[in-house]
Design a protein around this motif. Structure first.
Motif, PDB file in Angstrom:
ATOM      1  N   ARG A 134      11.497   1.561   4.737  1.00  0.00           N
ATOM      2  CA  ARG A 134      10.194   1.146   4.193  1.00  0.00           C
ATOM      3  C   ARG A 134       9.604  -0.016   4.993  1.00  0.00           C
ATOM      4  O   ARG A 134       8.396  -0.083   5.187  1.00  0.00           O
ATOM      5  CB  ARG A 134      10.332   0.780   2.715  1.00  0.00           C
ATOM      6  N   GLN A 135      10.438  -0.935   5.450  1.00  0.00           N
ATOM      7  CA  GLN A 135       9.945  -2.043   6.258  1.00  0.00           C
ATOM      8  C   GLN A 135       9.365  -1.526   7.569  1.00  0.00           C
ATOM      9  O   GLN A 135       8.279  -1.955   8.004  1.00  0.00           O
ATOM     10  CB  GLN A 135      11.074  -3.039   6.529  1.00  0.00           C
ATOM     11  N   PRO A 183       0.820  -1.213   0.000  1.00  0.00           N
ATOM     12  CA  PRO A 183       0.000   0.000   0.000  1.00  0.00           C
ATOM     13  C   PRO A 183       0.854   1.264   0.000  1.00  0.00           C
ATOM     14  O   PRO A 183       0.770   2.109   0.904  1.00  0.00           O
ATOM     15  CB  PRO A 183      -0.802  -0.142   1.290  1.00  0.00           C
ATOM     16  N   ALA A 184       1.678   1.407  -1.030  1.00  0.00           N
ATOM     17  CA  ALA A 184       2.679   2.473  -1.053  1.00  0.00           C
ATOM     18  C   ALA A 184       2.063   3.857  -0.870  1.00  0.00           C
ATOM     19  O   ALA A 184       2.640   4.718  -0.203  1.00  0.00           O
ATOM     20  CB  ALA A 184       3.463   2.412  -2.366  1.00  0.00           C
ATOM     21  N   LYS A 185       0.902   4.071  -1.467  1.00  0.00           N
ATOM     22  CA  LYS A 185       0.293   5.398  -1.394  1.00  0.00           C
ATOM     23  C   LYS A 185      -0.251   5.723  -0.009  1.00  0.00           C
ATOM     24  O   LYS A 185      -0.502   6.885   0.299  1.00  0.00           O
ATOM     25  CB  LYS A 185      -0.827   5.517  -2.425  1.00  0.00           C
ATOM     26  N   ARG A 220       4.667  -0.238  10.750  1.00  0.00           N
ATOM     27  CA  ARG A 220       3.968   0.801  11.513  1.00  0.00           C
ATOM     28  C   ARG A 220       2.549   0.980  10.974  1.00  0.00           C
ATOM     29  O   ARG A 220       1.592   1.129  11.739  1.00  0.00           O
ATOM     30  CB  ARG A 220       4.770   2.101  11.399  1.00  0.00           C
ATOM     31  N   TYR A 221       2.443   0.931   9.673  1.00  0.00           N
ATOM     32  CA  TYR A 221       1.138   1.063   9.031  1.00  0.00           C
ATOM     33  C   TYR A 221       0.237  -0.136   9.382  1.00  0.00           C
ATOM     34  O   TYR A 221      -0.937   0.027   9.715  1.00  0.00           O
ATOM     35  CB  TYR A 221       1.324   1.160   7.522  1.00  0.00           C
ATOM     36  N   LEU A 222       0.804  -1.335   9.312  1.00  0.00           N
ATOM     37  CA  LEU A 222       0.023  -2.530   9.640  1.00  0.00           C
ATOM     38  C   LEU A 222      -0.442  -2.485  11.090  1.00  0.00           C
ATOM     39  O   LEU A 222      -1.575  -2.879  11.407  1.00  0.00           O
ATOM     40  CB  LEU A 222       0.856  -3.790   9.383  1.00  0.00           C
ATOM     41  N   GLU A 223       0.421  -2.022  11.973  1.00  0.00           N
ATOM     42  CA  GLU A 223       0.069  -1.944  13.395  1.00  0.00           C
ATOM     43  C   GLU A 223      -1.093  -0.975  13.604  1.00  0.00           C
ATOM     44  O   GLU A 223      -2.013  -1.234  14.403  1.00  0.00           O
ATOM     45  CB  GLU A 223       1.290  -1.490  14.208  1.00  0.00           C
TER      46      GLU A 223
END
Length: 558
Positions: free
Chosen positions: A546-547, A483-485, A552-555
């Protein structure tokens, strides 16, 4: 499908982690008008309010606006749909229109601090940190119910709020969303007239495609008596979509980054990339790829595929849509191919294509508001109306009125994109001429797929992707989306990513060009040193950043 599962996770995450993702307070904001379902009045309730207020004073509210527009796009003051929208909002917009070199002009304007009230298609998310204090935070207006259409978009797609919310919970630029676009940007076309003329079979593997390209090179498939004027294979830039056929799951990849088994990777150092480059180098060395593929500009790339009259010049090529790629004279000679396996014994479940639904359906920071605007209420209302149902489709396709004549209201809640009123203009050019087009503020909700009949060009776009549907369906079920954006970075992370990526691109682009065009370069022997140089120049740090941001995004979306 994985896309639906992903959105469900996002919704759950935003409800549970509203502070982190910036979307917890969107519940209850503007629910009765969230989707602007009552669109009998184009301006909606916000426009009515501004119009009534201006009527009480007898004067329209004066605003300034800037749009960075396509060179095809006509003077926006001549767009009747926009004039109607201004009238119904009770505003008079003084437009500044930029058609070239905006990136250079932008830095000077933004650094000076004197910007128009509203900026359309003129900002990037990094601008808001770079020019801190220049733009208005729109989050309070959304929370207060002053932007019901935007709030409705965020309720339907909370990931969009995540996309535009910074680390402090502020929203400076609003994204767009369109449900109508396809899942992939490119199709591989083959000249079936040539295939039939030479008595060949349509290829189902890259090996078979190789044999077809050899025949295209040697056997005068266009039948004009000249065996040297055919280009078997042509493409523009790096053909990443073909790389997917060699086993790289390109699910919304960005700058070569993608996710596999929860790990952020980059295809430029992947073993499958090495195999693909060896295949490309062999084709180029045999004269099967346009010898100017590295140096030709896009206009040359386009003109070659359009042939000379009814004589086609290109056998196989990547493109968006056949009418756009081949023009009117030779387009009927081409058909789309499915994703091809590398070899007959390759596992078809390891064959992919470039899947870019997020990239196609969402754009960030399409509109922003100056912090120095003196008529905030009117400006906020005007911006919000771009996200109303009937307005959104006109922003994208052109006006729904007798002057613009781009969309027809069928009177039953459905709409039809009309053919160009000027028959000498193709549908794509007509759209870009008469509308703000793709990178503009609008919300085209998911149910619009059942309400809007697309124009001839977009109907072809969707139909020509049908051979790719099995592969794209497989990817939705099997592959990790990247989900890069929707992944946000800190200011420091953005700075490191940009600096490193510039260095990475220098190496990978130069090496790609050298490997492709020089058959004496031994890719296998050079591979390890190349990979090490890319990691050392900045890829190792970029993968780490990026990892971390991905996790962080998934959390935040658990």
């Amino acid at each position: 499908m994985i896309r639906k599962k992903w959105l469900a996770l996002l919704l759950a995450g935003c409800m549970a982690a509203g502070v982190l993702a910036g979307c917890g307070n969107s519940q209850g904001v503007g629910k009765d008008t969230a989707a602007s379902s009552d669109t009998s009045d184009q301006g909606g309730q916000s426009g009515e309010k501004a119009e009534k207020e201006s009527a009480s004073t007898g004067e329209k509210v004066k605003l300034t606006a800037l749009i960075s527009k396509h060179s095809l796009t006509k003077d926006v003051n001549e767009m009747e749909w926009l004039n109607i929208l201004e009238e119904e909002n009770g505003v008079d917009i003084e437009w500044q229109q930029i058609t070239a070199d905006w990136d250079q002009k932008k830095s000077v304007m933004f650094a000076g601090g004197d910007i128009p009230d509203i900026l359309f298609k003129a900002t990037a998310t990094t601008d808001f940190a770079t020019y801190n204090g220049l733009f208005e935070n729109l989050a309070p207006y959304i929370e207060a119910g002053d932007m019901p259409n935007v709030a409705g978009m965020f309720e339907d797609h909370p990931e969009l709020r995540t996309l535009c919310t910074d680390e402090n919970g502020a929203i400076y630029g609003l994204p767009n969303y369109r449900s109508l676009w396809p899942r992939t940007n490119r199709v591989l076309y083959i000249n079936k007239t040539w295939v039939d003329a030479l008595g060949l079979q349509m290829p189902s593997t890259m090996d078979e495609l190789h044999e077809v390209l050899l025949a295209f090179r040697d056997k005068d498939p266009n039948g004009n008596g000249d065996t040297t004027d055919e280009i078997p294979l042509d493409f523009n830039g790096f053909p990443s979509f073909l790389l997917g056929c060699f086993g790289v799951p390109l699910m919304n990849e960005s700058d070569g980054y993608y996710v596999e088994d929860g790990t952020v990777k980059n295809f430029r150092v992947d073993e499958n990339y090495k195999e693909f480059m060896i295949w490309l180098q062999e084709l180029y060395g045999e004269g099967l790829i346009n010898e100017e593929v590295i140096t030709q500009d896009y206009s040359k790339f386009q003109s070659l595929a359009r042939g000379e009259g009814t004589t086609a010049k290109v056998g196989v090529t990547l493109g968006w849509e056949s009418g756009d790629r081949f023009g009117t004279e030779v387009a009927d000679q081409y058909v789309p191919l499915p994703a091809l396996k590398p070899h007959a014994d390759s596992d078809e479940n390891e064959v992919y294509w470039g899947y870019y639904y997020d990239n196609n359906s969402v754009n960030a920071a399409t509109v922003a508001l100056s912090a120095n605007c003196k008529n905030m209420e009117a400006a906020v209302s005007f911006i919000d109306d771009f996200y109303a149902e009937e307005i959104g489709i006109q922003v994208l396709f052109g006006g729904m009125n007798e002057v613009d004549n781009c969309i027809q209201d069928n009177g039953d809640g459905t709409y039809t994109v009309l053919p160009p009123a000027d028959s000498s203009i193709d549908p794509g050019t007509w759209k870009w001429t008469n509308s703000f087009a793709d990178y503009s503020p609008y919300y085209i909700a998911d149910d619009m797929k059942d309400k809007l009949t697309m124009g001839e060009d977009m109907a072809r776009v969707l139909a020509e992707r049908e051979p790719l549907d099995p592969t794209l369906d497989l990817m939705e079920e099997k592959c990790d989306t990247y989900p890069a954006k929707f992944i946000n970075y800190t200011t420091d992370e953005n700075a490191d990513l940009a600096m490193n990526q510039s260095n990475i691109n220098n190496i990978v682009d130069q090496t790609y060009a050298a490997w492709l065009t020089d058959s004496t370069r031994n890719i296998e022997e050079e591979w390890d040193a190349y990979v090490k140089s890319v990691y050392d120049i900045g890829l190792a740090q970029n993968l780490e950043i990026r990892q971390t941001a991905y996790e962080r995004y998934l959390e935040a979306t658990k």
